[in-house]
Motif scaffolding. Structure first.
Motif, mmCIF file in Angstrom:
data_model
loop_
_atom_site.group_PDB
_atom_site.id
_atom_site.type_symbol
_atom_site.label_atom_id
_atom_site.label_comp_id
_atom_site.label_asym_id
_atom_site.label_seq_id
_atom_site.Cartn_x
_atom_site.Cartn_y
_atom_site.Cartn_z
ATOM 1 N N VAL A 78 66.720 24.142 33.164
ATOM 2 C CA VAL A 78 66.167 25.021 34.194
ATOM 3 C C VAL A 78 67.291 25.624 35.026
ATOM 4 O O VAL A 78 67.274 26.805 35.372
ATOM 5 C CB VAL A 78 65.173 24.253 35.088
ATOM 6 N N VAL A 79 68.293 24.826 35.349
ATOM 7 C CA VAL A 79 69.457 25.338 36.081
ATOM 8 C C VAL A 79 70.157 26.399 35.245
ATOM 9 O O VAL A 79 70.467 27.499 35.733
ATOM 10 C CB VAL A 79 70.440 24.198 36.419
ATOM 11 N N THR A 132 76.621 19.190 36.209
ATOM 12 C CA THR A 132 75.803 18.145 35.595
ATOM 13 C C THR A 132 76.167 16.787 36.172
ATOM 14 O O THR A 132 77.260 16.581 36.716
ATOM 15 C CB THR A 132 76.006 18.111 34.077
ATOM 16 N N HIS A 133 75.240 15.872 36.046
ATOM 17 C CA HIS A 133 75.481 14.511 36.547
ATOM 18 C C HIS A 133 76.634 13.852 35.796
ATOM 19 O O HIS A 133 77.429 13.103 36.384
ATOM 20 C CB HIS A 133 74.204 13.676 36.405
ATOM 21 N N ASP A 134 76.753 14.132 34.507
ATOM 22 C CA ASP A 134 77.838 13.549 33.710
ATOM 23 C C ASP A 134 79.197 14.025 34.209
ATOM 24 O O ASP A 134 80.138 13.229 34.353
ATOM 25 C CB ASP A 134 77.651 13.914 32.238
ATOM 26 N N ILE A 135 79.325 15.319 34.494
ATOM 27 C CA ILE A 135 80.587 15.857 35.010
ATOM 28 C C ILE A 135 80.894 15.267 36.386
ATOM 29 O O ILE A 135 82.042 14.942 36.703
ATOM 30 C CB ILE A 135 80.530 17.396 35.073
ATOM 31 N N ALA A 136 79.860 15.108 37.209
ATOM 32 C CA ALA A 136 80.061 14.519 38.532
ATOM 33 C C ALA A 136 80.579 13.088 38.413
ATOM 34 O O ALA A 136 81.469 12.672 39.175
ATOM 35 C CB ALA A 136 78.760 14.545 39.319
ATOM 36 N N ASN A 137 80.054 12.338 37.469
ATOM 37 C CA ASN A 137 80.557 10.978 37.247
ATOM 38 C C ASN A 137 82.041 10.984 36.915
ATOM 39 O O ASN A 137 82.820 10.183 37.449
ATOM 40 C CB ASN A 137 79.769 10.313 36.108
ATOM 41 N N GLN A 138 82.441 11.902 36.041
ATOM 42 C CA GLN A 138 83.852 11.991 35.662
ATOM 43 C C GLN A 138 84.714 12.406 36.851
ATOM 44 O O GLN A 138 85.821 11.888 37.042
ATOM 45 C CB GLN A 138 84.019 13.000 34.522
ATOM 46 N N LEU A 139 84.204 13.332 37.652
ATOM 47 C CA LEU A 139 84.945 13.803 38.820
ATOM 48 C C LEU A 139 85.178 12.665 39.813
ATOM 49 O O LEU A 139 86.289 12.495 40.331
ATOM 50 C CB LEU A 139 84.174 14.944 39.485
ATOM 51 N N THR A 158 68.113 14.901 37.013
ATOM 52 C CA THR A 158 66.798 15.383 36.593
ATOM 53 C C THR A 158 65.650 14.846 37.437
ATOM 54 O O THR A 158 64.789 15.612 37.895
ATOM 55 C CB THR A 158 66.554 15.039 35.111
ATOM 56 N N LYS A 159 65.613 13.541 37.695
ATOM 57 C CA LYS A 159 64.463 12.989 38.413
ATOM 58 C C LYS A 159 64.383 13.480 39.860
ATOM 59 O O LYS A 159 63.333 13.986 40.276
ATOM 60 C CB LYS A 159 64.469 11.467 38.338
ATOM 61 N N PRO A 160 65.416 13.347 40.666
ATOM 62 C CA PRO A 160 65.291 13.845 42.046
ATOM 63 C C PRO A 160 65.210 15.357 42.148
ATOM 64 O O PRO A 160 64.671 15.887 43.124
ATOM 65 C CB PRO A 160 66.543 13.308 42.737
ATOM 66 N N ALA A 161 65.722 16.082 41.139
ATOM 67 C CA ALA A 161 65.592 17.545 41.144
ATOM 68 C C ALA A 161 64.198 17.966 40.701
ATOM 69 O O ALA A 161 63.709 19.016 41.098
ATOM 70 C CB ALA A 161 66.634 18.180 40.236
ATOM 71 N N SER A 162 63.589 17.152 39.856
ATOM 72 C CA SER A 162 62.263 17.362 39.254
ATOM 73 C C SER A 162 62.289 18.380 38.117
ATOM 74 O O SER A 162 61.251 18.838 37.677
ATOM 75 C CB SER A 162 61.209 17.756 40.297
#
Length: 552
Positions: free
Chosen positions: A215-216, A245-252, A206-210
């Protein structure tokens, strides 16, 4: 919630009067707040169905704008109407998708949003290797290549959002906290395509995407428009593109025996690519439909140099209707960007009125209401590549996108401040309102690359995207702004971006006056503004050039 009447009593703001507002300009000009408000209200009404390109909402919008320009008395560039056809293809990915990344079975919209810009009935990718490519950047001028020595054929790139300067703002990398074009999602998909990847997936944060995941989900699902491309261009595009999502990326990354946080730190420090030793399988139905959408273009000819044009741009489109949503399904797009479209109509009325009174500018003024901005600046990109009036005779671009609904300010925001000499005209005009120009508060959001002016900047035309400010003119306005910010929270690209009767538009009217005054000055002199030496556009039209030099 305070009513509009109580707000007026408290703040004594001119916009609340519902009467014409006179602002200080070289020639006394009256901006009609009630007419400006009505244009916003009409364009963002449910009747216009969210103004998605190639829909009923588009036709209603084209009719409305054409009638307005006709009433104003502006010229039709092609002699018959105000429309410039923009060949588009609409891609619609099915909501029924089977997506597996490594061992993770993902849910469309909730975990991942994927689509395809290919004219094929079905997307079917089996066991494509996943490769982490850091920020997915190949930038020789920054001595940076995340794809170094990497063959991406048949592979899917997994990419961080933004650029290394955001993560390490004091490192001297890229442009520090201010996003470069390399941080934009559009660039990342384009570069992955150039590298021969079969797919590209950006990790949302969210922060670096702004902006939040909503929204996505709202912007990248359903019908997606693009400009019609040649067979060669389309063949080079990645087969699938989207976000997780960032959460899915963490799991991946956990499944790959890696820490997303650790490799993200490494990616900010230096170029990186590494295999995730996992594969992706993706399947969904896909449709492609070819239909023209339209820019609306109208001109007030200059009296002595009509071949030189000042351009005012605002995108008329928004997201449309999502029939899969429960409750409200219409993305009305009142702030973004019925307000900007209403703004160029009001500015056009003032220039036309002054022309009738004998104050025609030497240069022409052309107003372009663009299509497909929400889909990647499509209408402005098409116009910049297929201009009705030559780009080398386009003096400057003034872009309006989401005007100020939060009241008058003592400052004035220029997005990407420091780009071109065009900004000097705004700064000079601000003196009449005792305001000062400042850069945007959050340059990491990459605002300069996110609206239609950028399409012209890439062609070397000085372009500005400015307005509003962060400092309310008084305490009453500050209280109103805080309350309205709460009401509008989460409404960007969401169904709650609806017209509100209690919007204070006095600040927006002052901003229109700044654009009007700057254009009036530039429209009557011989200046030919250019880009400053330390900007990425300087080579296209350098600051200090004459008209003859700029045209060469």
């Amino acid at each position: 919630m305070r009513s509009i009447a109580s707000i007026c009593a408290l703040t004594m703001l001119t916009a609340c009067s519902q009467h014409p507002v006179t602002v200080s300009t070289p020639v006394n000009v009256t901006f009609d707040e009630s007419r400006f408000r009505q244009d916003i209200k009409t364009l963002s009404s449910d009747k216009f169905e969210g103004r998605a390109p190639t829909t009923k909402g588009e036709q209603l919008t084209l009719d409305y704008l054409s009638a307005a320009f006709e009433e104003i008395g502006l010229s039709k560039p092609n002699g018959n109407d105000y429309l410039q056809a923009v060949p588009m293809v609409t891609y619609t990915a099915s909501d029924e998708q089977t997506i597996r990344l490594g061992d993770l079975a993902l849910k469309h919209r909730q975990d991942v949003v994927l689509g395809s810009r290919h004219d094929v009935a079905n997307i079917d990718i089996n066991n494509a290797p996943l490769v982490f490519v850091g920020y997915g950047i190949n930038a020789p001028e920054y001595e940076w290549n995340d794809y170094q020595d990497l063959d991406m054929s048949g592979k899917i790139a997994v990419i961080l959002v933004n650029d290394p300067g955001y993560a390490l703002p004091n490192s001297g990398k890229f442009n520090g906290k201010a996003m470069t074009y390399y941080g934009r999602w559009s660039y990342k998909f384009e570069e992955a395509s150039r590298q021969g990847a079969i797919g590209a997936i950006i990790i949302h944060d969210t922060k670096p995407a702004s902006y939040p995941w909503s929204v996505v989900e709202n912007s990248w699902t359903g019908a997606q428009q693009d400009l019609v491309k040649s067979e060669e261009e389309q063949a080079q595009r990645v087969k699938v593109e989207g976000w997780i999502t960032h959460d899915i990326a963490n799991q991946l990354f956990d499944s790959a025996g890696l820490s997303l946080a650790t490799v993200s730190d490494r990616a900010a420090a230096s170029p990186i690519n590494l295999p995730l030793n996992q594969t992706a399988s993706i399947a969904f139905a896909n449709q492609a439909q070819y239909t023209d959408s339209y820019n609306v273009v109208a001109t007030l000819p200059g009296n002595s140099r009509p071949d030189e044009h000042l351009l005012f741009t605002a995108h008329w489109d928004h997201i449309g209707v999502d029939s899969n949503k429960e409750g409200d399904q219409i993305y009305n797009g009142a702030l973004d960007n019925a307000s900007g479209t209403a703004g160029i109509l009001e500015i056009a009325r003032q220039f036309a009125k002054q022309a009738k009174n004998g104050h025609t500018l030497a240069r022409s003024v052309t107003f372009i209401a663009t299509t497909g901005e929400e889909q990647g600046l499509l209408g402005s990109r098409y116009y910049a590549s297929n201009p009705i009036y030559p780009i080398d005779k386009s003096v400057a671009v003034f872009n309006l996108d989401s005007t100020n609904i939060y009241g008058r300010t003592t400052d004035y925001t220029i997005i990407g401040k420091g780009k071109s000499e065009l900004e000097n005209y705004l700064i000079d005009a601000l003196k009449s309102q005792n305001r000062v120009a400042k850069s945007e508060k959050y340059p990491e959001s990459g605002g300069f690359f996110r609206s239609d002016h950028f399409s012209f900047a890439k062609e070397g035309v000085p372009a500005v995207f400015a307005g509003g400010g962060s400092e309310p003119v008084d305490e009453a306005t500050a209280q109103y702004k805080a309350a309205m910010k709460l009401k509008m929270k989460g409404c960007y690209h969401n169904v709650c971006d609806e017209y509100r009767e209690d919007w204070d538009l006095s600040g927006a009217l002052e901003d229109l006056a700044i654009y009007y005054q700057a254009a009036s000055t530039l429209g009557n002199n011989n200046d030919w503004p250019g880009y400053f030496a330390d900007t990425e556009f300087n080579a296209l039209r350098p600051a200090g050039d004459t008209l003859e030099q700029a045209s060469q």
